[in-house]
Enzyme design. Structure first.
Site, PDB file in Angstrom:
ATOM      1  N   ASN A  32       0.953  -1.306  -0.128  1.00  0.00           N
ATOM      2  CA  ASN A  32      -0.073  -0.084   0.087  1.00  0.00           C
ATOM      3  C   ASN A  32       0.913   1.321   0.095  1.00  0.00           C
ATOM      4  OD1 ASN A  32       0.796  -0.022   2.435  1.00  0.00           O
ATOM      5  ND2 ASN A  32      -0.976   0.193   3.717  1.00  0.00           N
ATOM      6  N   ASP A  58      -4.122  -2.480   0.838  1.00  0.00           N
ATOM      7  CA  ASP A  58      -3.886  -2.643   2.202  1.00  0.00           C
ATOM      8  C   ASP A  58      -4.316  -3.836   2.817  1.00  0.00           C
ATOM      9  OD1 ASP A  58      -3.870  -2.261   4.917  1.00  0.00           O
ATOM     10  OD2 ASP A  58      -4.058  -0.061   4.604  1.00  0.00           O
ATOM     11  N   LEU A  59      -3.493  -4.582   3.412  1.00  0.00           N
ATOM     12  CA  LEU A  59      -3.949  -6.159   4.003  1.00  0.00           C
ATOM     13  C   LEU A  59      -5.180  -5.860   4.910  1.00  0.00           C
ATOM     14  CD1 LEU A  59      -0.504  -7.514   5.203  1.00  0.00           C
ATOM     15  CD2 LEU A  59      -1.734  -8.028   3.040  1.00  0.00           C
ATOM     16  N   PHE A  80       5.971  -9.634   4.380  1.00  0.00           N
ATOM     17  CA  PHE A  80       6.904  -8.571   4.762  1.00  0.00           C
ATOM     18  C   PHE A  80       6.086  -7.358   5.466  1.00  0.00           C
ATOM     19  CE2 PHE A  80       9.590 -10.510   1.356  1.00  0.00           C
ATOM     20  CZ  PHE A  80      10.744 -10.426   2.280  1.00  0.00           C
ATOM     21  N   SER A 124      11.553 -10.892  13.985  1.00  0.00           N
ATOM     22  CA  SER A 124      12.679  -9.848  14.432  1.00  0.00           C
ATOM     23  C   SER A 124      13.348 -10.450  15.730  1.00  0.00           C
ATOM     24  CB  SER A 124      11.990  -8.404  14.787  1.00  0.00           C
ATOM     25  OG  SER A 124      13.047  -7.697  15.272  1.00  0.00           O
ATOM     26  N   TYR A 148       5.749  -2.395  18.976  1.00  0.00           N
ATOM     27  CA  TYR A 148       6.331  -3.020  17.682  1.00  0.00           C
ATOM     28  C   TYR A 148       6.692  -4.594  17.758  1.00  0.00           C
ATOM     29  CZ  TYR A 148       9.695  -4.519  14.105  1.00  0.00           C
ATOM     30  OH  TYR A 148      10.078  -5.317  13.213  1.00  0.00           O
ATOM     31  N   LYS A 152       5.419  -8.584  16.863  1.00  0.00           N
ATOM     32  CA  LYS A 152       6.116  -9.642  16.236  1.00  0.00           C
ATOM     33  C   LYS A 152       6.064 -10.989  16.974  1.00  0.00           C
ATOM     34  CE  LYS A 152       7.680  -7.638  12.767  1.00  0.00           C
ATOM     35  NZ  LYS A 152       7.047  -7.740  11.304  1.00  0.00           N
ATOM     36  N   PHE A 177      18.236 -10.306  12.053  1.00  0.00           N
ATOM     37  CA  PHE A 177      19.000  -9.321  13.174  1.00  0.00           C
ATOM     38  C   PHE A 177      19.072  -7.840  12.553  1.00  0.00           C
ATOM     39  CE2 PHE A 177      20.128 -11.684  16.848  1.00  0.00           C
ATOM     40  CZ  PHE A 177      19.542 -12.727  16.528  1.00  0.00           C
ATOM     41  N   ASN A 198      17.305   4.565  12.489  1.00  0.00           N
ATOM     42  CA  ASN A 198      18.271   3.247  12.627  1.00  0.00           C
ATOM     43  C   ASN A 198      19.703   3.885  12.190  1.00  0.00           C
ATOM     44  OD1 ASN A 198      15.590   1.725  11.494  1.00  0.00           O
ATOM     45  ND2 ASN A 198      16.626   0.795  13.453  1.00  0.00           N
ATOM     46  N   PRO A 292      16.776   4.789  25.501  1.00  0.00           N
ATOM     47  CA  PRO A 292      15.982   3.892  26.273  1.00  0.00           C
ATOM     48  C   PRO A 292      15.535   2.617  25.449  1.00  0.00           C
ATOM     49  CG  PRO A 292      15.222   6.025  26.604  1.00  0.00           C
ATOM     50  CD  PRO A 292      16.292   5.977  25.500  1.00  0.00           C
TER      51      PRO A 292
END
Ligand code: NAD
Ligand code: WQD
Length: 332
Positions: A32, A58-59, A80, A124, A148, A152, A177, A198, A292
């Site tokens: 999407n 969209d799923l 994914f 993850s 998040y 998972k 990883f 990231n 944190p």
């Protein structure tokens, strides 16, 4: 028969689609574009010189997902599609739970309806939580510290229950990883919107002058140089792992969790040095407080992937940084 790739326009999805097409597989992509651009699809075609069907959907939209299964003979799914920003998941948890979990539930329901019971899922290393000591292996207890990560964990549990309820299902839950790097062509890679969270995309923006310096989140960890250690894995190695996982899913049933990592850890400062070498640019940094939720070190016990998939990572940190830099400098 085709393989449905959800989130195939995204960072890891696009690299996996290249590998699938180059291995002669027929694929159908659904995305999407919530965190990607149509351009990525053109680039997959440019690299592979192969075509595929694409659905912008969209799923969460069950009708749209049913249409894909009705119009194609899908016999496996590589899943994914999901939202992945840890910080954002803390501020808007319901969006994360809805998108990632409801999206997966709808996908599984539609798959079951059409008799498609094979899935490779993007889990993850975040499921190893804060209390395990690396190297992490698949038998260790799992936990999560943010919404998040909980999506998972919950999806892993859902997929396990699904396999218990129906012995025809096969789900491979790949615990990635830290994927970095880009395709050799420099055409596809990771390009997050705004200021990156990231490390690698941030370092790339410092190297190409878009950001002044890197903030290193802590240098007082119990690691060789005091900065955080992670198991960085080249996204092309990771993509290849999906083909092996898919093969496993065709030949086995049940739910299987497998790490995809290299088994080696690098510190933030190791990455900075490798990036400076690869790019020929300076990457200035400032040491700041810890972030944190970060652990000191995270790296894989990669032996299960070798045992069950006969897969192991082949590309090292220098190649990861060179390929990241090629993409970053081509796509300024
Ligand atoms: P990405 O954001 O680049 O790709 C995800 C893709 O899914 C995007 O193209 C996005 O538009 C699409 N998407 C999201 N929600 C959707 C929905 N409801 N319907 C249709 N499409 C949707 O992320 P990525 O780095 O390629 O990650 C892929 C998967 O791997 C994610 O599930 C992520 O959580 C997981 N993962 C990523 C990392 C990482 O560091 N990149 C690490 C571990 C796990
Ligand atoms: C790597 C190292 C930071 C940015 C995250 C998610 C995880 C997974 C992968 C999806 C750490 C340090 C970072 C910066 C820094 N995603 N750092 N300055 O935290 O290992 O994992 O992405 O599943 O769930 O949590 O990756 O790249 O954010 O950090 O010093 O500006 O770099 O402290 O040591 P992380 P990262």
């Amino acid at each position: 028969m085709s393989i449905l790739v959800t989130g195939g326009a995204g960072y890891i999805g696009s690299h996996t689609c290249v590998e699938l097409l180059e291995a002669g597989k027929d694929i159908v992509i659904v995305d999407n574009f919530v965190n990607s651009k149509p351009e990525a699809l053109e680039r997959i075609k440019a690299i592979t010189k192969k075509d595929f069907k694409f659905y912008e959907a969209d799923l969460i939209d069950r009708e749209a997902i049913e249409k894909i299964f009705a119009e194609n003979e899908i016999d496996a799914v590589i899943h994914f599609a999901g939202l992945k920003a840890v910080g954002e998941s803390v501020s808007i948890p319901l969006r994360y739970y809805h998108n990632n979990i409801t999206g997966t539930l709808i996908l599984c329901e539609v798959m079951a309806k059409y008799g498609c019971k094979r899935m490779v899922f993007s889990s993850s290393a975040t499921v190893y939580g804060m209390s395990n000591i690396p190297p992490y292996n698949e038998t260790m207890p799992t936990s999560a510290t943010n919404p998040y990560g909980r999506t998972k964990l919950m999806i892993e549990e859902i997929l396990k229950d699904l396999c218990i309820s129906d012995s025809e299902w096969s789900t491979v839950m790949l615990r990635y990883f830290n994927p970095i790097g880009a395709h050799k062509s420099g055409l596809i890679g990771e390009s997050p919107n705004g200021i990156p969270n990231n490390l690698l995309p941030y370092v790339a923006m410092v190297a190409n002058g878009k950001l002044k310096h890197l903030n290193v989140y802590g240098d007082d960890y119990e690691t060789p140089d005091g900065t955080g250690v992670r198991d960085y894995i080249h996204v092309v190695d990771l993509a290849k792992g999906h083909l092996k996982a898919l093969n496993y899913a065709y030949n086995n049933t049940g739910a299987k969790a497998v790490n995809l990592g290299t088994g080696h850890g690098y510190s933030v400062l190791d990455v900075v040095k490798a990036y400076e070498k690869a790019s020929g640019k300076n990457v200035p940094y400032v040491i700041g407080p810890r972030r944190p939720g970060d652990v000191a070190a995270s790296f894989a016990d990669a032996s299960e992937a070798k045992r069950v998939f006969n897969w192991e990572a082949t590309l090292g940190i220098d190649e990861m940084c060179e390929d990241s830099w090629r993409f970053a400098s081509n796509n300024q």
